[in-house]
Motif scaffolding. Structure first.
Motif, mmCIF file in Angstrom:
data_model
loop_
_atom_site.group_PDB
_atom_site.id
_atom_site.type_symbol
_atom_site.label_atom_id
_atom_site.label_comp_id
_atom_site.label_asym_id
_atom_site.label_seq_id
_atom_site.Cartn_x
_atom_site.Cartn_y
_atom_site.Cartn_z
ATOM 1 N N GLN A 167 -27.234 9.072 -33.402
ATOM 2 C CA GLN A 167 -28.105 8.696 -32.287
ATOM 3 C C GLN A 167 -29.432 9.464 -32.364
ATOM 4 O O GLN A 167 -30.507 8.890 -32.174
ATOM 5 C CB GLN A 167 -27.416 8.960 -30.954
ATOM 6 C CG GLN A 167 -28.260 8.556 -29.759
ATOM 7 C CD GLN A 167 -27.567 8.840 -28.434
ATOM 8 O OE1 GLN A 167 -26.619 9.614 -28.351
ATOM 9 N NE2 GLN A 167 -28.041 8.197 -27.392
ATOM 10 N N GLU A 168 -29.354 10.761 -32.659
ATOM 11 C CA GLU A 168 -30.572 11.563 -32.772
ATOM 12 C C GLU A 168 -31.437 11.081 -33.938
ATOM 13 O O GLU A 168 -32.662 10.976 -33.824
ATOM 14 C CB GLU A 168 -30.205 13.039 -32.946
ATOM 15 C CG GLU A 168 -31.393 13.968 -32.902
ATOM 16 C CD GLU A 168 -31.020 15.437 -33.017
ATOM 17 O OE1 GLU A 168 -31.947 16.250 -33.202
ATOM 18 O OE2 GLU A 168 -29.819 15.783 -32.945
ATOM 19 N N GLU A 184 -23.294 11.590 -32.380
ATOM 20 C CA GLU A 184 -24.440 12.257 -31.749
ATOM 21 C C GLU A 184 -25.585 12.451 -32.738
ATOM 22 O O GLU A 184 -26.750 12.243 -32.398
ATOM 23 C CB GLU A 184 -24.013 13.590 -31.139
ATOM 24 C CG GLU A 184 -23.125 13.428 -29.912
ATOM 25 C CD GLU A 184 -22.696 14.752 -29.307
ATOM 26 O OE1 GLU A 184 -23.267 15.806 -29.666
ATOM 27 O OE2 GLU A 184 -21.769 14.726 -28.473
#
Length: 111
Positions: A18-19, A15
């Motif tokens: 991805q950010e 996560e």
């Protein structure tokens, strides 16, 4: 022109990775940061990733030095804010010195 290759790791969390990539997607990087790099003599930056390891190619004008860029960065609060935000996603390589982010790589082969 000069060219430098550098490496850095991301926190190994899908996560967060991805950010991080969203911050670096075309048109998403802070314009003040990209302009600051240009003003510092950086003519092109490319970042590649495999897993959580990143590899950056930094192309600069002939007058560029990391010392001058560091001093220039220290005068800009927007750069400090960007770097602080990026530390959320980044982690130093195991052999990095305290506080060191991107590590300059040594070229070991050229054909």
């Amino acid at each position: 022109m000069q060219r430098f290759c550098l490496a850095l790791d991301l926190v190994d969390d899908p996560e967060l990775i991805q950010e991080y990539e969203q911050y670096h997607a075309p048109g998403s990087a802070w314009p003040e940061v990209t302009q600051h790099d240009i003003d510092a003599g950086v003519t092109n930056i490319e970042i590649f990733r495999t897993g959580n390891r990143m590899f950056m190619i930094l192309e600069t004008d002939d007058a560029f030095t990391f010392e001058k860029k560091g001093a220039f960065d220290a005068t800009n609060p927007k750069i400090a804010a960007w770097e602080e935000l990026m530390w959320k996603f980044q982690q130093p390589l195991p052999w990095a010195k305290p506080g060191q982010k991107w590590i300059l790589m040594d070229r070991i082969f050229k054909s």
